[in-house]
Design an enzyme around this catalytic site. Sequence first.
Site, PDB file in Angstrom:
ATOM      1  N   GLU A 120      -6.809   2.817   5.648  1.00 55.68           N
ATOM      2  CA  GLU A 120      -6.463   2.781   4.279  1.00 55.68           C
ATOM      3  C   GLU A 120      -6.975   4.115   3.474  1.00 55.68           C
ATOM      4  OE1 GLU A 120      -6.735  -0.345   1.514  1.00 55.68           O
ATOM      5  OE2 GLU A 120      -5.743  -1.757   2.845  1.00 55.68           O
TER       6      GLU A 120
ATOM      7  N   ARG B 161       0.785  -1.186  -0.138  1.00 54.76           N
ATOM      8  CA  ARG B 161       0.065  -0.203  -0.056  1.00 54.76           C
ATOM      9  C   ARG B 161       1.058   1.047  -0.049  1.00 54.76           C
ATOM     10  NH1 ARG B 161      -2.232  -3.760  -1.242  1.00 54.76           N
ATOM     11  NH2 ARG B 161      -4.102  -4.839  -0.667  1.00 54.76           N
TER      12      ARG B 161
ATOM     13  N   SER C 231     -11.663  -2.261   2.075  1.00 55.32           N
ATOM     14  CA  SER C 231     -10.836  -2.386   3.350  1.00 55.32           C
ATOM     15  C   SER C 231     -10.767  -1.313   4.043  1.00 55.32           C
ATOM     16  CB  SER C 231      -9.944  -3.218   3.291  1.00 55.32           C
ATOM     17  OG  SER C 231     -10.021  -4.605   2.611  1.00 55.32           O
TER      18      SER C 231
END
Length: 304
Positions: free
Chosen positions: A297, A177, A227
């Site tokens: 996130e 990420r 998510s």
Amino acid sequence: MNSELLTARFVSLLGEAGVRENEPMSAHTTFKTGGPADLMLLPRTEEGLVSVLRVLREEGTPYVVIGRGSNLLVSDEGIRGAVVKLAQGMDDIDVREGRIIAQTGASLKALCLESIRAGLAGLEFAGGIPGALGGAVYMNAGAYGGEMKDHMTSVRVVDRALGIREIPAAEMDFSYRHSAAMEKGYIVLGAAFSLPAGDPQLSLDKMNEFNARRREKQPLAYPSAGSTFKRPKGNYAGTLIESCGLKGFSIGGAQVSEKHAGFIINTGSAFSRDIYELILHVKEVVLQETGVVLEPEVKMLGEF
């Protein structure tokens, strides 16, 4: 320069269809929440984007650049300044001799399907990820063991000096990420991939299998940003959240999904504030009960 003159200047660059005032961000995020942006600018070419960015800087107007809004939580108060959205008009996908070159606004589903049609394999994991290529490259999105970096050869960007550059993927510092774009202020214009030959039917079956697993396990019927938290080392966010008894916990119209605790969903009436407060609550409870710090996130835009 006053706002009317500034708007007129952008209309001269982008046409009336490329400039929107007081645009509700709820129409541009997968959470379906968020107040108005003072200005939304919709360039359809790289040159148009650079021209817009140059004017914004000259005028000292704050701005953010977004794609299809699949990983954003925008304040109920909206966004002061400008939102530059890269989507339609900057979404071409070109397939040639085992290579795919795609623009920032191309959807990941379209990218995956085009690769399969061309008899290329390796992007099946991306077929069900919402959002566009630019954001996926920026954060090195991934699922089911695959990541955007896996077959990427180069990334096309606008750098801080408003120059357009082609950067080898090996120099993009990809990790979980993360990419160099985050530190260096790059705006992703597109990316190139070199993919191995595959069997189109096998690739399609693989993509469909992944998507069936998504439908079975994830709350796709509700607006969300996918998510909500990054995967903590050695664990899973959803597992930790569920172990703390938070599955189904709600604040206003925001809820920790009863289907998958790693997702915070908008049950239909949520404000961004509800989602934000629920994220903070989940982080606090998980930290207190497990000692693990969950990192969202989701990118927050505006004042919270």
